[in-house]
Design a protein around this motif. Structure first.
Motif, PDB file in Angstrom:
ATOM      1  N   GLU A  96      35.913  42.777  39.562  1.00 42.42           N
ATOM      2  CA  GLU A  96      36.434  42.845  38.194  1.00 42.42           C
ATOM      3  C   GLU A  96      35.448  42.585  37.137  1.00 42.42           C
ATOM      4  O   GLU A  96      35.276  43.195  35.997  1.00 42.42           O
ATOM      5  CB  GLU A  96      37.552  42.151  38.192  1.00 42.42           C
ATOM      6  N   ASN A  97      34.934  41.303  37.176  1.00 41.15           N
ATOM      7  CA  ASN A  97      33.962  40.763  36.190  1.00 41.15           C
ATOM      8  C   ASN A  97      32.959  41.578  35.750  1.00 41.15           C
ATOM      9  O   ASN A  97      32.342  41.676  34.859  1.00 41.15           O
ATOM     10  CB  ASN A  97      33.599  39.268  36.386  1.00 41.15           C
ATOM     11  N   ARG A 141      44.719  31.816  40.414  1.00 39.89           N
ATOM     12  CA  ARG A 141      43.429  32.098  39.762  1.00 39.89           C
ATOM     13  C   ARG A 141      42.504  30.898  39.437  1.00 39.89           C
ATOM     14  O   ARG A 141      42.622  30.104  38.470  1.00 39.89           O
ATOM     15  CB  ARG A 141      43.406  33.256  38.833  1.00 39.89           C
ATOM     16  N   LYS A 159      38.795  31.546  39.376  1.00 45.49           N
ATOM     17  CA  LYS A 159      37.400  32.232  39.136  1.00 45.49           C
ATOM     18  C   LYS A 159      37.415  32.487  37.866  1.00 45.49           C
ATOM     19  O   LYS A 159      38.141  32.894  37.003  1.00 45.49           O
ATOM     20  CB  LYS A 159      37.482  33.713  39.765  1.00 45.49           C
ATOM     21  N   GLU A 166      40.236  36.673  34.446  1.00 45.65           N
ATOM     22  CA  GLU A 166      40.694  36.198  35.633  1.00 45.65           C
ATOM     23  C   GLU A 166      41.344  34.889  35.458  1.00 45.65           C
ATOM     24  O   GLU A 166      42.614  34.861  35.374  1.00 45.65           O
ATOM     25  CB  GLU A 166      39.151  36.095  36.556  1.00 45.65           C
ATOM     26  N   ASN A 167      40.552  33.607  35.273  1.00 45.64           N
ATOM     27  CA  ASN A 167      41.614  32.552  35.353  1.00 45.64           C
ATOM     28  C   ASN A 167      41.860  32.265  33.904  1.00 45.64           C
ATOM     29  O   ASN A 167      43.028  31.864  33.698  1.00 45.64           O
ATOM     30  CB  ASN A 167      40.547  31.310  35.624  1.00 45.64           C
ATOM     31  N   ASN A 196      38.236  31.323  43.594  1.00 41.21           N
ATOM     32  CA  ASN A 196      39.052  32.599  43.707  1.00 41.21           C
ATOM     33  C   ASN A 196      39.733  33.421  42.688  1.00 41.21           C
ATOM     34  O   ASN A 196      40.185  32.688  41.480  1.00 41.21           O
ATOM     35  CB  ASN A 196      40.581  31.885  44.695  1.00 41.21           C
ATOM     36  N   GLY A 197      39.687  34.627  42.765  1.00 42.36           N
ATOM     37  CA  GLY A 197      40.405  35.496  41.745  1.00 42.36           C
ATOM     38  C   GLY A 197      41.497  36.319  42.509  1.00 42.36           C
ATOM     39  O   GLY A 197      42.007  35.758  43.464  1.00 42.36           O
ATOM     40  N   ASP A 206      50.903  35.625  39.815  1.00 36.12           N
ATOM     41  CA  ASP A 206      49.694  36.431  39.667  1.00 36.12           C
ATOM     42  C   ASP A 206      50.455  38.053  38.953  1.00 36.12           C
ATOM     43  O   ASP A 206      51.699  38.001  38.828  1.00 36.12           O
ATOM     44  CB  ASP A 206      48.796  36.680  40.844  1.00 36.12           C
ATOM     45  N   THR A 215      35.436  34.406  28.478  1.00 34.21           N
ATOM     46  CA  THR A 215      34.879  33.912  29.476  1.00 34.21           C
ATOM     47  C   THR A 215      34.103  32.547  29.468  1.00 34.21           C
ATOM     48  O   THR A 215      33.914  31.863  30.816  1.00 34.21           O
ATOM     49  CB  THR A 215      33.516  35.052  29.894  1.00 34.21           C
TER      50      THR A 215
END
Length: 440
Positions: free
Chosen positions: A64-65, A185, A187, A192-193, A244-245, A263, A402
């Motif tokens: 994803e990132n 989450r 990550k 993500e987080n 963890n994502g 999530d 980010t």
């Protein structure tokens, strides 16, 4: 002379790699995310190439990132690496405003644009024109193990609060040596987080920025949310949670290692699939938790759609739109249902799916998913000057989100206190918003 011309034409066609009367074959390079629904689509695309033998597909499947970084760099520099990009509700309005995307105005007579769920269609449009077609859409929910709750004598409320969730995580962790009370989450990344934390902070009445574009990371809402988040992750979550994502937590949940997971609603079809999940028969669903009993900010639901779009510089726009029409159509949903069952079709995009009794009877999460999506309102309000829920739809948010996510991950890993992480986030946000001219 006519025979000689035909012979010359045939020779030229052979040298060009085509035959007389056949159209030249095009190869579409598609950048996509390594999520389960996208992987499933790749396995079903023989159905597309059989219908369109002149179009071949080259997949570039990324974490994803990494995907976000690659497609953003490519489209901003007009790199031309991809004919189709998988992007979301954050990128579409910004990129359409910059004329970086082609409008999807020729998806076919039977595509039925009006069937797209209104909130999703609006999020992917500019001035009423669709610039990306949703492959699947989501909000946020609570997924939990009904067997563990029953064993612990805990009943999930209709509208759980974070205090309830934290206490349930404690009780189940203490009673089970091999199960983590909660998985969230950790990550770092704006999608993500920070998608999770942005929603959790909203449930305590906070946003990324107030009405004057002042960052809010030093507010009571953010402090309460991040403190509780770090406490739950540290005491009741898996080791290494800062790495963890979505995919990592999905694996843990399906292995029976997580009692609760907050999530994306799209996770529901995977955790209830007995071919993928060891706990498929023992999964319950509830709304995303609130910070207080009467949750502010529309229940803190997020709104997202992984969608397919065509960069403006594409030389294969017609073929690209043909594929996008196929992959996001009603017929594709029926193809997945035929091969994988109705509960595994990509969710959240079409009104007709939630009117389909086969789907609603086979997908126990359908009602909860649609309610969460319809409950999400990403529009500008009195308390926030930007479009978006778990993100702020401004160009600067991608880098800022980010950077802040890295501070939050540091707090989870223990290399920074919550106070230090939020202070650093606030300073970085004020600096960036001032530099960009939002703060005078």
């Amino acid at each position: 002379m006519r025979h000689r011309f035909s012979l010359l034409a045939a020779c030229a066609a052979m040298l060009a790699g085509t035959s007389v009367g056949a159209s030249a074959q095009e190869t579409l390079t598609i950048a996509t995310v390594n999520n389960g629904d996208m992987i499933r689509m790749q396995g079903l695309t023989d159905a597309f190439t059989e219908q369109h033998p002149d179009i071949q597909l080259n997949w570039v499947t990324l974490e994803e990132n990494v995907l976000r970084q690659r497609v953003t760099t490519d489209i901003a520099t007009n790199g031309g690496q991809f004919d189709i990009m998988t992007i979301g509700t954050y990128e579409v309005p910004i990129w359409a405003e910059n004329d970086w995307l082609l409008p999807l105005d020729n998806l076919g007579d039977d595509y039925d644009v009006d069937d797209l769920i209104p909130a999703i269609r609006e999020a992917l449009s500019k001035d009423g024109t669709l610039y990306a077609a949703p492959f699947y859409a989501e909000s946020a929910m609570t997924l939990y193990r009904t067997d563990l709750f029953e064993a612990a004598g805990i009943e999930m409320p209709e509208a759980p609060t974070w205090d309830f969730i934290a206490d349930a995580a404690r009780q189940i962790s203490e009673a089970n040596d091999d199960v983590y009370g909660i998985c969230l989450r950790g990550k770092p990344g704006w999608g993500e987080n920070m998608a999770f934390l942005g929603s959790m902070a909203r449930s305590y009445g906070a946003n990324y920025f107030d009405a004057s574009w002042q960052p809010q990371f030093d507010s009571e809402g953010w402090t309460t949310a991040v403190t509780q988040y770090v406490d739950m992750m540290t005491n009741y979550g898996p080791p290494g949670a800062a790495s963890n994502g979505f995919n990592e937590n999905l694996t843990l949940f399906n292995q029976g290692r997580c009692a609760m997971w907050m999530d994306a609603t799209v996770a529901a079809s995977f955790v209830t699939n007995p071919d993928e999940s060891q706990v498929a028969e023992n999964v319950g669903f509830a709304p995303f938790p609130c910070g207080v009993e009467n949750c502010p900010n529309q229940g803190a639901n997020w709104l997202w759609a992984w969608s397919l779009a065509i960069p403006a510089g594409s030389q294969k726009a017609e073929a690209a739109e043909t594929f996008i029409s196929w992959a996001t159509s009603k017929a594709y949903l029926e193809l997945v249902a035929e091969n994988e069952g109705w509960s595994n079709v990509p969710p959240g995009t079409r009104t007709s799916l939630y009117e389909n009794e086969q789907y609603t009877s086979e997908a126990p999460f359908a009602e909860q998913t649609l309610a969460a999506i319809n409950n999400a309102d990403p529009s500008i309000t009195d308390d926030k000057p930007y479009v978006g829920l778990q993100f702020a739809a401004i160009p600067e948010f991608q880098g800022l989100g980010t950077a802040v996510g890295q501070q939050m991950a540091a707090a989870v890993s223990g290399s920074m206190t919550v106070e230090q992480a939020l202070q650093s986030a606030q300073q970085a946000a004020v600096r960036e918003m001032t530099r960009a001219g939002y703060i005078q």
